[in-house]
Design a protein around this motif. Sequence first.
Motif, PDB file in Angstrom:
ATOM      1  N   PHE A 233      10.058  15.902  13.247  1.00  0.00           N
ATOM      2  CA  PHE A 233      10.729  14.931  12.389  1.00  0.00           C
ATOM      3  C   PHE A 233      10.485  15.370  10.951  1.00  0.00           C
ATOM      4  O   PHE A 233       9.345  15.414  10.498  1.00  0.00           O
ATOM      5  CB  PHE A 233      10.174  13.519  12.630  1.00  0.00           C
ATOM      6  N   ASP A 234      11.552  15.716  10.244  1.00  0.00           N
ATOM      7  CA  ASP A 234      11.392  16.387   8.950  1.00  0.00           C
ATOM      8  C   ASP A 234      11.342  15.435   7.768  1.00  0.00           C
ATOM      9  O   ASP A 234      10.968  15.824   6.666  1.00  0.00           O
ATOM     10  CB  ASP A 234      12.548  17.375   8.719  1.00  0.00           C
ATOM     11  N   ASN A 235      11.754  14.183   7.963  1.00  0.00           N
ATOM     12  CA  ASN A 235      11.803  13.257   6.817  1.00  0.00           C
ATOM     13  C   ASN A 235      10.442  12.604   6.597  1.00  0.00           C
ATOM     14  O   ASN A 235       9.546  12.723   7.426  1.00  0.00           O
ATOM     15  CB  ASN A 235      12.864  12.191   7.063  1.00  0.00           C
ATOM     16  N   THR A 236      10.323  11.910   5.484  1.00  0.00           N
ATOM     17  CA  THR A 236       9.052  11.263   5.169  1.00  0.00           C
ATOM     18  C   THR A 236       8.731  10.203   6.220  1.00  0.00           C
ATOM     19  O   THR A 236       9.574   9.392   6.578  1.00  0.00           O
ATOM     20  CB  THR A 236       9.120  10.616   3.775  1.00  0.00           C
ATOM     21  N   LEU A 237       7.502  10.262   6.709  1.00  0.00           N
ATOM     22  CA  LEU A 237       7.059   9.331   7.742  1.00  0.00           C
ATOM     23  C   LEU A 237       5.722   8.765   7.298  1.00  0.00           C
ATOM     24  O   LEU A 237       4.810   9.514   6.985  1.00  0.00           O
ATOM     25  CB  LEU A 237       6.903  10.105   9.060  1.00  0.00           C
ATOM     26  N   SER A 238       5.599   7.446   7.226  1.00  0.00           N
ATOM     27  CA  SER A 238       4.289   6.892   6.888  1.00  0.00           C
ATOM     28  C   SER A 238       3.790   5.979   7.981  1.00  0.00           C
ATOM     29  O   SER A 238       4.545   5.254   8.617  1.00  0.00           O
ATOM     30  CB  SER A 238       4.271   6.137   5.553  1.00  0.00           C
TER      31      SER A 238
ATOM     32  N   GLU B  69      11.856   7.506   7.006  1.00  0.00           N
ATOM     33  CA  GLU B  69      13.017   7.642   6.102  1.00  0.00           C
ATOM     34  C   GLU B  69      14.205   8.257   6.848  1.00  0.00           C
ATOM     35  O   GLU B  69      14.033   9.219   7.601  1.00  0.00           O
ATOM     36  CB  GLU B  69      12.664   8.573   4.933  1.00  0.00           C
ATOM     37  N   ASP B  70      15.373   7.730   6.597  1.00  0.00           N
ATOM     38  CA  ASP B  70      16.628   8.271   7.128  1.00  0.00           C
ATOM     39  C   ASP B  70      16.597   8.429   8.643  1.00  0.00           C
ATOM     40  O   ASP B  70      17.136   9.393   9.193  1.00  0.00           O
ATOM     41  CB  ASP B  70      16.970   9.624   6.471  1.00  0.00           C
ATOM     42  N   LYS B  71      15.960   7.490   9.307  1.00  0.00           N
ATOM     43  CA  LYS B  71      15.892   7.535  10.771  1.00  0.00           C
ATOM     44  C   LYS B  71      16.520   6.262  11.317  1.00  0.00           C
ATOM     45  O   LYS B  71      16.203   5.156  10.867  1.00  0.00           O
ATOM     46  CB  LYS B  71      14.426   7.636  11.219  1.00  0.00           C
TER      47      LYS B  71
ATOM     48  N   LYS C 200       0.812  -1.215   0.000  1.00  0.00           N
ATOM     49  CA  LYS C 200       0.000   0.000   0.000  1.00  0.00           C
ATOM     50  C   LYS C 200       0.850   1.271   0.000  1.00  0.00           C
ATOM     51  O   LYS C 200       0.422   2.313  -0.413  1.00  0.00           O
ATOM     52  CB  LYS C 200      -0.909   0.026   1.228  1.00  0.00           C
ATOM     53  N   VAL C 201       2.056   1.159   0.540  1.00  0.00           N
ATOM     54  CA  VAL C 201       2.968   2.300   0.601  1.00  0.00           C
ATOM     55  C   VAL C 201       4.296   1.807   0.064  1.00  0.00           C
ATOM     56  O   VAL C 201       4.721   0.700   0.367  1.00  0.00           O
ATOM     57  CB  VAL C 201       3.109   2.815   2.055  1.00  0.00           C
ATOM     58  N   SER C 202       4.945   2.653  -0.758  1.00  0.00           N
ATOM     59  CA  SER C 202       6.151   2.162  -1.422  1.00  0.00           C
ATOM     60  C   SER C 202       7.267   1.845  -0.429  1.00  0.00           C
ATOM     61  O   SER C 202       7.262   2.302   0.706  1.00  0.00           O
ATOM     62  CB  SER C 202       6.629   3.188  -2.439  1.00  0.00           C
ATOM     63  N   LYS C 203       8.204   1.054  -0.874  1.00  0.00           N
ATOM     64  CA  LYS C 203       9.360   0.716  -0.073  1.00  0.00           C
ATOM     65  C   LYS C 203      10.181   1.980   0.154  1.00  0.00           C
ATOM     66  O   LYS C 203      10.135   2.912  -0.649  1.00  0.00           O
ATOM     67  CB  LYS C 203      10.202  -0.332  -0.802  1.00  0.00           C
ATOM     68  N   ILE C 204      10.925   2.013   1.244  1.00  0.00           N
ATOM     69  CA  ILE C 204      11.768   3.180   1.500  1.00  0.00           C
ATOM     70  C   ILE C 204      13.211   2.844   1.112  1.00  0.00           C
ATOM     71  O   ILE C 204      13.586   1.664   1.048  1.00  0.00           O
ATOM     72  CB  ILE C 204      11.668   3.676   2.958  1.00  0.00           C
TER      73      ILE C 204
END
Length: 150
Positions: A36-41, A60-62, A5-9
């Motif tokens: 938290f500034d990066n993409t979070l799903s 992402e990047d965490k 449902k959500v793409s791979k990171i």
Amino acid sequence: MPDLKVSKISNGTVIDHIPPGRGLDVIKILRMERGFDNTLSLLMNVESSRLEKKDIVKAEDKELTKEEVDSVSVIAPSATINIIEDYGVVEKKRLRLPDKVEGVVDCPNPHCVTNTGEPVEALFEVVNQNPVELKCSYCERKFKALELEI
Ligand code: CTP
Ligand code: ZN
């Protein structure tokens, strides 16, 4: 195989197999809901084979510190932490609940010394692993982790 449902990171952390409904609390306990500034799903109620349904958090990047991993184990001990590099899972960590939980959740007892403005951090002893039950080291009251306000 359920639909993705959500793409791979590409890089970061995927917290998988979170009990359904606890994904938002995982984000809150990691204090990622702001700042938290990066993409979070957050995926809620995803079909899963192992559990009936599950939540997933992708950051992402965490990279999680050991303290952050321990804090997730308090509310989602069944979760798996996947470290992602270049789209691949390079490490998969099962959680282990520590014996003591410090500074992660507040004591729900309003009269507890940890809630009266004194400079003491909340500290709990883990008295039961499944379901997770904590005992405040100050007021000695016991709480089920799933009943705690995150
Ligand atoms: N994942 C992701 N981005 C990647 C790689 C994986 O978002 N680049 C996610 C997958 O969608 C899955 C989780 O990370 O939710 C774990 O991936 P993987 O180990 O490939 O899946 P499973 O083998 O199903 O994991 P498990 O055995 O822990 O259920
Ligand atoms: Zn207390």
